[in-house]
Design an enzyme around this catalytic site. Structure first.
Site, short mmCIF file in Angstrom:
data_model
loop_
_atom_site.label_atom_id
_atom_site.label_comp_id
_atom_site.label_asym_id
_atom_site.label_seq_id
_atom_site.Cartn_x
_atom_site.Cartn_y
_atom_site.Cartn_z
N HIS A 72 30.23 40.33 6.11
CA HIS A 72 31.69 40.78 5.48
C HIS A 72 32.44 41.57 6.60
O HIS A 72 31.86 42.22 7.38
CB HIS A 72 31.32 41.71 4.32
CG HIS A 72 30.44 41.09 3.11
ND1 HIS A 72 30.41 41.60 2.02
CD2 HIS A 72 30.26 39.88 3.09
CE1 HIS A 72 29.71 40.81 1.26
NE2 HIS A 72 29.56 39.81 1.60
N GLU A 74 33.78 44.55 6.49
CA GLU A 74 33.39 45.77 6.53
C GLU A 74 32.20 46.16 7.15
O GLU A 74 32.15 47.03 8.28
CB GLU A 74 33.31 46.44 5.18
CG GLU A 74 34.31 46.44 4.34
CD GLU A 74 34.73 45.01 3.35
OE1 GLU A 74 35.48 45.13 2.32
OE2 GLU A 74 33.94 44.16 3.61
N CYS A 102 32.32 45.44 -1.43
CA CYS A 102 30.91 45.18 -2.25
C CYS A 102 30.09 46.31 -2.10
O CYS A 102 30.09 47.45 -1.45
CB CYS A 102 30.27 44.03 -2.05
SG CYS A 102 29.39 43.93 -0.42
N CYS A 105 28.32 46.95 1.37
CA CYS A 105 29.54 47.36 2.37
C CYS A 105 29.74 48.87 2.04
O CYS A 105 29.98 49.71 3.01
CB CYS A 105 30.83 46.71 2.37
SG CYS A 105 30.62 44.86 2.91
#
Length: 185
Positions: A72, A74, A102, A105
């Protein structure tokens, strides 16, 4: 003890020098998301900023490129910031993301001892993403636990600023004709 005092000093200095949220860093995250979108990837960007206001790292969601479900934006930004700083802790640093991180993260930011998280589009906006014709090819699956809930349950304190520059971040994800009248302004 010295490490602890150093971390506390860095955090205090960060709060004194930098005021978050700061539009410059969200704009940088938005630019990363635009690059990602132009490359045919998820239109999500993230930036890690240190206590002095320096951008340590940026990230884009590259799960399909790396065949890595943890890639992701992040996580990529946090990993790169840790690499740049040669430390697995990022005290005084802030994570900016165009989309609400999420649980994975958000937890990574907490475990990295970051100062705070700033995001643009919240989980509440995810149904709009699913309606978007622009990114219909992507699955917008998510675990229905908000960043706020993860932070609330965390043993560590981390600041959370939600819906910052929401309209601009939402614009990355939706075509103008996808947006209901009440969110287009």
């Amino acid at each position: 003890m010295i490490q602890y005092l150093s971390e506390r000093f860095t955090r205090a200095l960060s709060n004194f020098l930098m005021k978050h949220p700061d539009q410059r860093y969200m704009i940088k995250a938005i630019l990363e998301a635009q690059k990602s979108s132009e490359a045919g990837l998820y239109p999500i960007g993230a930036v890690v900023v240190d206590a002095g206001g320096n951008v340590l790292a940026v990230g884009q969601t590259v799960v399909t490129v790396l065949n890595d479900p943890t890639a992701h934006a992040e996580i990529i930004a946090i990993r790169n910031a840790c690499s740049v700083s040669s430390d697995w802790y990022l005290p005084g640093c802030w994570l900016y993301s165009t989309l609400e991180p999420c649980p994975m993260c958000t937890s990574a930011a907490i475990w990295a001892k970051m100062e705070g998280i700033v995001f643009g589009v919240s989980h509440a906006d995810v149904p709009l993403l699913k309606m978007s014709k622009k990114f219909a090819r992507f699955s917008w699956r998510r675990i229905a636990i908000t960043s706020r809930e993860v932070v609330r349950r965390s043993p560590n304190t981390i600041a959370l600023i939600e819906d910052f520059m929401n309209s601009l971040c939402k614009g990355l994800l939706l075509e103008e004709n996808d947006m209901p009248a009440d969110v287009s302004t």
